[in-house]
Scaffold this active site. Sequence first.
Site, PDB file in Angstrom:
ATOM      1  CG  ASP A 280     -26.839  21.996  38.497  1.00  0.00           C
ATOM      2  OD1 ASP A 280     -27.624  22.795  37.944  1.00  0.00           O
ATOM      3  OD2 ASP A 280     -27.125  21.377  39.542  1.00  0.00           O
TER       4      ASP A 280
ATOM      5  CE1 TYR B  37     -35.228  21.291  50.297  1.00  0.00           C
ATOM      6  CE2 TYR B  37     -36.315  23.178  49.324  1.00  0.00           C
ATOM      7  CZ  TYR B  37     -35.515  22.074  49.203  1.00  0.00           C
ATOM      8  OH  TYR B  37     -34.998  21.744  47.986  1.00  0.00           O
TER       9      TYR B  37
ATOM     10  CE  LYS C 204     -32.992  26.970  41.323  1.00  0.00           C
ATOM     11  NZ  LYS C 204     -34.071  26.830  42.257  1.00  0.00           N
TER      12      LYS C 204
ATOM     13  CE1 TYR D 142     -30.657  20.718  47.220  1.00  0.00           C
ATOM     14  CE2 TYR D 142     -30.825  22.076  45.258  1.00  0.00           C
ATOM     15  CZ  TYR D 142     -31.407  21.259  46.196  1.00  0.00           C
ATOM     16  OH  TYR D 142     -32.747  20.964  46.105  1.00  0.00           O
TER      17      TYR D 142
HETATM   18  C1  LIG Z   1     -27.868  24.129  41.167  1.00  0.00           C
HETATM   19  C2  LIG Z   1     -29.207  23.474  41.244  1.00  0.00           C
HETATM   20  N1  LIG Z   1     -29.420  22.311  40.596  1.00  0.00           N
HETATM   21  C3  LIG Z   1     -30.606  21.693  40.620  1.00  0.00           C
HETATM   22  C4  LIG Z   1     -31.663  22.213  41.327  1.00  0.00           C
HETATM   23  C5  LIG Z   1     -32.975  21.492  41.357  1.00  0.00           C
HETATM   24  O1  LIG Z   1     -33.912  22.150  40.587  1.00  0.00           O
HETATM   25  P1  LIG Z   1     -35.479  21.855  40.813  1.00  0.00           P
HETATM   26  O2  LIG Z   1     -35.831  22.447  42.122  1.00  0.00           O
HETATM   27  O3  LIG Z   1     -36.146  22.543  39.648  1.00  0.00           O
HETATM   28  O4  LIG Z   1     -35.649  20.379  40.773  1.00  0.00           O
HETATM   29  C6  LIG Z   1     -31.499  23.403  42.024  1.00  0.00           C
HETATM   30  C7  LIG Z   1     -32.606  23.982  42.804  1.00  0.00           C
HETATM   31  O5  LIG Z   1     -32.450  24.833  43.630  1.00  0.00           O
HETATM   32  C8  LIG Z   1     -30.242  24.059  41.997  1.00  0.00           C
HETATM   33  O6  LIG Z   1     -30.014  25.200  42.651  1.00  0.00           O
END
Ligand SMILES: Cc1ncc(COP(=O)(O)O)c(C=O)c1O
Length: 395
Positions: free
Chosen positions: A219, A6, A246, A132
């Site tokens: 998610d 980024y 995470k 996101y």
């Molecule tokens: C809500 C959400 N989904 C998916 C992801 C993607 O996860 P990763 O970075 O482990 O691929 C993130 C990452 O910030 C996220 O905040």
Amino acid sequence: MIWYPYTQMKNMDEPLAVERAEGVYLYTNTGRLTDSVSSWWSAIHGYNHPELNEVVRKQLEKFSHVMLGGLTHEPALALSEKLSSMLPDTLDYCFFSDSGSVAVEVALKMALQYDFNMGGKRRVALALEHAYHGDTFKAMEIGDDEDYHFAFPQKNGVLHIPAEIPALEKIFRERGEDFYCFIAEPLLQGAGGMRVYGAEFLRRARELCDEYGVPLIFDEVATGFGRTGNRFVADLVCPDILVLGKALTAGYAGHAVTVANKRIFDGFYGDSERLAFMHGPTFMGNALACSVALKSIEIFERDNYMDKIAHIEKFTREYMSDLCDGRVKEVRVLGGMVCAEVNDKSVLSGYAQFARERGVFARPFLNCMYACVPYVISDGELERVLSAMKEWFER
Ligand SMILES: Cc1ncc(COP(=O)(O)O)c(C=O)c1O
């Protein structure tokens, strides 16, 4: 050389070199900093945790990884059992993968193939504005993030709505039969701007998904394990597919899981090979990751982390209550997350350096000055993080 995330490599600020990390502290080449980001929300127990270290060491002595194709092992079995028992309803079927983005891909692919296996022809996903869900292609497509994914504007097969009940009801009335899933970051949209919305929206979404036969996907890669002040938002409203990442591995290993309920799982279960779910990341069920995830969950439950998070939320609310500045649009606090949204992102230019001078590692983005601290943070260290935020506006 490293190509950093980024960032424009040409004028990137020199990243801080971390020499070691312990508890909430990062020991960098510029000194000790309190981590206010928890390594992108993952390091919920802080760093270099003796019990987590020990469990990794022990597993390492047995083996670090074997594939799950044709093989299985205790850490993955135990983690899937633990997740099944702690998650609501029949969210029992755990598909492991190596990152949140891949786990989102898995969830979408599962929902699409579920429809295919049922003889359906649904081709549209419903998602939220400002969503996101990761940086892989399908995750980008269902995301609504001009700031991150402007170079990839193609959006086939997705509709975005605001997190508002009238918009939800309208789109289901008009297109409900076309949706193979409705996917949302529940209660808190992270990278899209730390936006918060209410559980009533999710309850209504659950009803409409049931009415129109649409799998509901949460998610919870970012929100899972307490970040919103709920263990999982799925405890409030239960989805058909839940994605965790995470904090799952407490920042020790890249790993994630897509958990399906019995209805979804049964859609793949049968005599035909063609009903099977054809997916299998090499590192799914990595034994080090599963061992550390199990121990992390044990500590989370044993040490009453939900109480710690409630305390962080209360402390933060009180501390931030007098932040009142014309440049601040809104201060939002939810569980272990605080965000001061500013009207113009140029207001935050220089804040990371300012925080660093006060012993805090911070990483503002878009219009958001925010913190997602490790849950083990002391009041004194939390105050250090929050005072840096407030003092920026008091200069
Ligand atoms: C809500 C959400 N989904 C998916 C992801 C993607 O996860 P990763 O970075 O482990 O691929 C993130 C990452 O910030 C996220 O905040």
